[in-house]
Design an enzyme around this catalytic site. Structure first.
Site, mmCIF file in Angstrom:
data_model
loop_
_atom_site.group_PDB
_atom_site.id
_atom_site.type_symbol
_atom_site.label_atom_id
_atom_site.label_comp_id
_atom_site.label_asym_id
_atom_site.label_seq_id
_atom_site.Cartn_x
_atom_site.Cartn_y
_atom_site.Cartn_z
ATOM 1 N N ARG A 71 43.337 -29.467 6.236
ATOM 2 C CA ARG A 71 43.710 -28.784 5.306
ATOM 3 C C ARG A 71 45.824 -29.589 4.806
ATOM 4 O O ARG A 71 45.782 -29.164 3.796
ATOM 5 C CB ARG A 71 44.601 -27.343 6.254
ATOM 6 C CG ARG A 71 45.517 -26.583 5.297
ATOM 7 C CD ARG A 71 45.968 -25.494 6.619
ATOM 8 N NE ARG A 71 47.068 -24.571 5.582
ATOM 9 C CZ ARG A 71 48.078 -24.094 6.547
ATOM 10 N NH1 ARG A 71 47.785 -23.664 7.477
ATOM 11 N NH2 ARG A 71 48.087 -23.320 4.996
ATOM 12 N N HIS A 75 48.128 -28.990 1.078
ATOM 13 C CA HIS A 75 49.410 -29.273 0.498
ATOM 14 C C HIS A 75 49.992 -30.372 0.275
ATOM 15 O O HIS A 75 50.901 -29.862 0.094
ATOM 16 C CB HIS A 75 49.626 -28.570 2.167
ATOM 17 C CG HIS A 75 49.063 -27.170 2.327
ATOM 18 N ND1 HIS A 75 50.957 -26.018 2.382
ATOM 19 C CD2 HIS A 75 47.606 -26.542 2.732
ATOM 20 C CE1 HIS A 75 49.733 -24.820 2.585
ATOM 21 N NE2 HIS A 75 48.161 -24.592 2.534
ATOM 22 N N SER A 85 53.944 -36.550 0.879
ATOM 23 C CA SER A 85 55.506 -35.630 1.033
ATOM 24 C C SER A 85 55.300 -34.467 2.015
ATOM 25 O O SER A 85 56.009 -34.367 3.471
ATOM 26 C CB SER A 85 55.322 -35.466 0.263
ATOM 27 O OG SER A 85 54.612 -34.196 -0.857
ATOM 28 N N ASN A 103 53.739 -22.558 4.997
ATOM 29 C CA ASN A 103 53.609 -23.965 6.045
ATOM 30 C C ASN A 103 54.173 -23.499 7.348
ATOM 31 O O ASN A 103 53.906 -24.532 8.290
ATOM 32 C CB ASN A 103 54.155 -25.334 5.553
ATOM 33 C CG ASN A 103 53.380 -25.860 4.361
ATOM 34 O OD1 ASN A 103 52.648 -24.991 3.919
ATOM 35 N ND2 ASN A 103 54.402 -26.667 3.337
ATOM 36 N N HIS A 202 37.233 -23.446 4.487
ATOM 37 C CA HIS A 202 37.481 -22.602 5.511
ATOM 38 C C HIS A 202 36.245 -22.364 6.253
ATOM 39 O O HIS A 202 36.882 -21.906 7.599
ATOM 40 C CB HIS A 202 37.855 -20.401 4.543
ATOM 41 C CG HIS A 202 38.971 -21.015 4.234
ATOM 42 N ND1 HIS A 202 39.764 -20.099 3.863
ATOM 43 C CD2 HIS A 202 40.063 -22.326 4.687
ATOM 44 C CE1 HIS A 202 41.039 -20.313 3.288
ATOM 45 N NE2 HIS A 202 41.132 -21.987 3.614
#
Length: 351
Positions: A71, A75, A85, A103, A202
């Site tokens: 995941r 992000h 980052s 997050n 997912h």
């Protein structure tokens, strides 16, 4: 759309994606650094093997952890490109992306990335970026749980800063509908096919009751549950997530949450999607419904499209000058982060 021949539907899908891409900015054009398969062949030839072996150990310890690491690529790459980052801890002068709305109390397994980085640094100090480690680890999370394996293009640098504000403005909510997701992905030159295939991430992992309480009790402010939900599945979710429940309770997002397969799409077709942003792909939009149905019937087609989508997403880059961080949590030359065992645990939301 049902009245269109297959070729017409394909053209219409393409036209929608192209129009949205121009309307919402072609951020993928920012790719400026050289990325290539085998980038570390001379400087750290064992890099990919080291990461894969460490991911296998993480999987053995906690199957959910590898889904959480996968995941991180989403992000990271969607917020100013794939630059690591998302891994940076906040400082007094820099709010971190870990604390962004999408997050906080959600992303997890940062300690697994620390372990991957430590293992690589031991063999090849100062060579392999944290951003590349995320991309390698995401691929391994999929292949180690039964999904496809693909060649990763490497050579990214790590960012010097993080941006909580950009993360807040970009990352979608679990309440997002298919139209909003199409728009988001098109802004990165990612097609409807990419959107649906990448949503298949997912297939592994768990999500919190917090993310579905509105679906169960107040969909669209109606005071009622989402009508696009199989009654037996809704009853099971009611039992798992009553109104008084600890909303950090988790459940798998498909019927086989530790195996990467096409069960996720089969569940959507039978109205058993966990998140609203999942079920909407089948229930609310004719463009995405076509692909959900196809992937539910053809796992090989899903695997091919997923691998292609991950490669395309990995091409998103931050054009600013970066570095190879020695510690994935802080820029080089910064004070060291707190001891890792003092970092509050993160719970998974979407994966």
């Amino acid at each position: 759309m049902a009245l269109l021949p297959r070729a017409g539907r394909a053209c219409l899908l393409l036209a929608v994606a192209v129009c949205l891409a121009y309307a919402f900015g072609r951020r993928a054009d920012a790719a400026v650094k050289e990325l290539r398969v085998g980038y570390y062949a001379d400087t750290c030839p064992a890099a990919e093997e080291i990461v894969r072996e460490a991911m296998a150990r993480a999987l053995a310890r906690e199957p959910r952890s590898v889904a959480s690491v996968m995941r991180l690529q989403f992000h990271d790459c969607f917020v100013n490109g794939c630059d690591g980052s998302v891994l940076m801890d906040a400082t007094p002068t820099m709010p971190g992306e870990k604390e962004a709305l999408s997050n906080i109390n959600s992303l997890r397994s940062f300690e697994v990335v620390d372990q991957l980085k430590d293992a690589v640094e031991e063999r090849c100090p100062g060579v392999v970026s944290c951003a590349d480690i995320i991309v390698m680890a995401a691929r391994d999370a999929v292949s180690l749980t039964g999904g496809p394996r693909w060649d990763v293009r490497l050579g990214r640098e790590d960012s010097l800063t993080a941006s909580q504000e950009d993360s807040d403005n970009i990352m979608p909510s679990p309440r997002a509908n298919a139209t909003a997701l199409i728009r988001l992905f098109a802004g990165y030159n990612l097609s409807v096919i990419d959107l649906v295939a990448l949503s298949g991430s997912h297939s592994i992992g768990e999500a919190r009751c917090f993310s579905i309480m509105f679906r169960l009790y107040n969909q669209s402010g109606s005071g009622r549950p989402d009508p696009h939900m199989d009654p037996a599945y809704r009853a099971a979710l009611h039992a798992l997530c009553p109104l008084a429940v600890d909303q950090n309770v988790t459940a798998g997002m498909d019927a086989t949450p530790v195996v990467f397969d096409n069960q996720y799409f089969k569940d959507l077709v039978h109205l058993r999607g966990f998140l609203n942003s999942d079920q909407t792909l089948f229930s609310d939009n004719p463009f995405t419904r076509v692909m959900v149905k196809r992937f539910s019937e053809d796992q090989d087609a899903f695997f091919r499209a997923f691998a292609e989508g991950m490669v395309k997403m990995g091409e998103l880059q931050n054009p600013s000058k970066g570095e190879i961080r020695a510690n994935c949590r802080v820029a080089n030359g910064s004070p060291p982060p707190p001891l890792r065992n003092q970092v509050a645990p993160f719970r998974v939301l979407d994966f």
